[in-house]
Enzyme design. Structure first.
Site, PDB file in Angstrom:
ATOM      1  N   LYS A 155     -31.786   2.271  14.320  1.00 53.59           N
ATOM      2  CA  LYS A 155     -30.921   2.410  15.493  1.00 53.59           C
ATOM      3  C   LYS A 155     -29.479   2.052  15.131  1.00 53.59           C
ATOM      4  CE  LYS A 155     -31.930  -2.308  16.972  1.00 53.59           C
ATOM      5  NZ  LYS A 155     -32.962  -3.129  17.637  1.00 53.59           N
TER       6      LYS A 155
ATOM      7  N   ARG B  28     -37.084  -8.282  28.690  1.00 54.79           N
ATOM      8  CA  ARG B  28     -36.149  -7.175  28.546  1.00 54.79           C
ATOM      9  C   ARG B  28     -36.935  -5.944  28.991  1.00 54.79           C
ATOM     10  NH1 ARG B  28     -33.038  -6.478  22.762  1.00 54.79           N
ATOM     11  NH2 ARG B  28     -34.941  -5.324  22.288  1.00 54.79           N
TER      12      ARG B  28
ATOM     13  N   TYR C 108       0.962 -13.637  13.047  1.00 54.83           N
ATOM     14  CA  TYR C 108       1.236 -13.992  14.446  1.00 54.83           C
ATOM     15  C   TYR C 108       0.906 -15.445  14.741  1.00 54.83           C
ATOM     16  CZ  TYR C 108       1.591  -9.020  15.627  1.00 54.83           C
ATOM     17  OH  TYR C 108       1.972  -7.712  15.707  1.00 54.83           O
TER      18      TYR C 108
ATOM     19  N   MET D 175      -4.138  -6.364  14.133  1.00 53.90           N
ATOM     20  CA  MET D 175      -4.934  -5.201  14.513  1.00 53.90           C
ATOM     21  C   MET D 175      -5.370  -4.381  13.295  1.00 53.90           C
ATOM     22  SD  MET D 175      -4.168  -2.271  17.365  1.00 53.90           S
ATOM     23  CE  MET D 175      -4.023  -3.379  18.742  1.00 53.90           C
TER      24      MET D 175
HETATM   25  C1  LIG Z   1     -33.855  -3.796  16.776  1.00 55.12           C
HETATM   26  C2  LIG Z   1     -35.298  -3.867  16.986  1.00 55.12           C
HETATM   27  C3  LIG Z   1     -36.171  -4.142  15.918  1.00 55.12           C
HETATM   28  C4  LIG Z   1     -35.688  -4.534  14.552  1.00 55.12           C
HETATM   29  O1  LIG Z   1     -35.236  -5.870  14.596  1.00 55.12           O
HETATM   30  P1  LIG Z   1     -34.777  -6.630  13.273  1.00 55.12           P
HETATM   31  O2  LIG Z   1     -34.656  -8.047  13.617  1.00 55.12           O
HETATM   32  O3  LIG Z   1     -33.477  -6.030  12.883  1.00 55.12           O
HETATM   33  O4  LIG Z   1     -35.816  -6.362  12.262  1.00 55.12           O
HETATM   34  C5  LIG Z   1     -37.523  -4.086  16.153  1.00 55.12           C
HETATM   35  N1  LIG Z   1     -38.009  -3.783  17.377  1.00 55.12           N
HETATM   36  C6  LIG Z   1     -37.190  -3.534  18.425  1.00 55.12           C
HETATM   37  C7  LIG Z   1     -37.768  -3.233  19.748  1.00 55.12           C
HETATM   38  C8  LIG Z   1     -35.819  -3.578  18.268  1.00 55.12           C
HETATM   39  O5  LIG Z   1     -35.022  -3.338  19.313  1.00 55.12           O
END
Ligand SMILES: *Cc1c(COP(=O)(O)O)cnc(C)c1O
Length: 404
Positions: free
Chosen positions: A35, A133, A264, A312
């Protein structure tokens, strides 16, 4: 005066990290979670390297990412971890992308989409075992299971997986891990008694993969571990290799007097006569502003600290009497082999996670790839999409025109 900056991603590290994790978990399969653009390492490239390393599955956040994988010729099973009522379920089902459902109404929407496209939806029912969640809380779990079994009986969906996510796997000894594991087992038992026969039961992220074999079940879901990172205290073990290096080059060097205020707010004032180097990266490119006077970089084999406020698009380092020149390479972080800081060190100094460091940079500075041979890259570039199967090891660098 080369100020060129880049994030270099070592695809060989990604491939070997996945191979090492697959060996670590033995009989469980590995879903490489890619992701957020592969944690900033590149969706397609990270996915291809992970598959070459032995990942059997890929996990993404949104359907659009899954569709991008399919368009690139990836045939491995792909699960969308995030569920949303307005997601393009039809497209996902048509392309055989697995969807998560954490409530009965969403599950029925997916089933209706499956009816529309004439193909059963591949579902992973999500139990909320204590993260609060996504997913069905235990009180609503029987309803979700029953509804999914009813849809499965009509042929509109197939219960491929049952899963949950841990809230505190990176806090060793946290009692919630045991509690969530027990709740997950209860959820599995209940689903089993109701008649569900999921092919994969999955719970573990990277920290759970590394510390809790009792959470592995049929499939583990490492994301950070794929790129050599982990949120456990102290970061990832040495057998995982950080894949990303961020580097740039000094664009100006100057000698200044003692008592000179820098950047700055003059939050840094030189103590003695010294040499300052100008680094052409700032908070727009990814250096957290909190790195002011804190974060280290490597120049000519020496650790220097960012001197004064991160601007920046620029920041300054104090090199003392080190003989530096414009054009010198500046390594912000990397695997640590040559004395450069790691993303984990930056994270520890800045009170955040390595994931938060690496994902900052790659939207704004060019990314390049290393760690695969020219022949592998060419093989992938010239292969038709249909030949780039999930198990095809030449898929390691589906570089999509990127420099390798
Ligand atoms: C991001 C995520 C993972 C991976 O988590 P890591 O700690 O990066 O290994 C696994 N399962 C779900 C549902 C996630 O959102």
């Amino acid at each position: 005066m080369d100020g060129h900056s880049e994030a270099v991603v070592d695809l060989g590290a990604i491939r070997s990290n996945v191979t090492a994790m697959a060996q670590h978990v033995g009989n469980a399969q590995v879903m490489a979670v890619v992701k957020s653009d592969g944690y900033g390492h590149g969706l397609l490239e990270t996915a291809a390297a992970a598959l070459a390393g032995g990942a059997a599955w890929l996990g993404v956040g949104h359907v659009a990412e899954a569709l991008a994988l399919r368009a690139a010729g990836v045939t491995a099973p792909v699960l969308c971890l995030l569920a949303a009522p307005d997601a393009p379920h039809n497209d996902a089902i048509t392309l055989g992308v697995d969807l998560s459902a954490g409530d009965a109404s969403l599950m029925r929407q997916i089933a209706a989409a499956a009816e529309a496209v004439g193909r059963p939806a591949r579902l992973h029912l999500k139990a909320d075992t204590g993260m609060s969640r996504g997913g069905a809380p235990m009180a609503r779990w029987p309803e979700l299971v029953d509804a999914a079994l009813a849809e499965q009986a009509t042929g509109r969906c197939q219960i491929v997986g049952i899963w949950s996510h841990l809230a505190c796997a990176d806090i060793p000894g946290h009692p919630s891990v045991d509690a969530q594991l027990a709740a997950f087992r209860d959820a599995l038992d209940l689903a089993g008694r109701a008649g569900a026969r999921p092919a994969v039961r999955h719970l573990a992220n990277t920290p759970a993969l590394l510390t809790r074999p009792d959470t592995w079940f049929d499939l583990v879901r490492p994301g950070g571990g794929v790129t050599g990172l982990c949120t456990l205290p102290g970061g990832a073990p040495g057998w995982l290799r950080p894949a990303m290096t961020v580097r740039t080059h000094l664009v100006q060097v100057k000698r200044v007097a003692p008592g000179t205020g820098v950047s700055y707010g003059h939050r840094y004032v030189t103590g003695a006569e010294t040499t300052l180097g100008l680094v052409p990266l700032g908070y727009h490119e990814g250096i957290p502003r909190a790195a002011t006077n804190v974060a280290p970089v490597l120049v000519r084999g020496r650790r220097l600290t960012i001197a004064g406020t991160v601007c920046m698009n620029q920041c300054v380092v104090d090199a003392a009497d080190l003989p530096i020149e414009a054009g010198d390479e500046v390594v912000l972080f990397g695997p640590g082999d040559n004395g450069e800081p790691t993303a984990q060190e930056w994270a520890d100094l800045l009170g955040t996670l390595s994931y938060d460091i690496v994902t900052r940079f790659t939207a704004k500075i060019p990314r390049s790839y290393c760690g695969v041979t020219e022949a592998q890259v060419l093989a992938v570039r010239t292969a038709p999409a249909s030949a780039r199967g999930a198990s095809d090891h030449t898929e390691v660098a589906h570089a999509g025109g990127q420099e390798v």
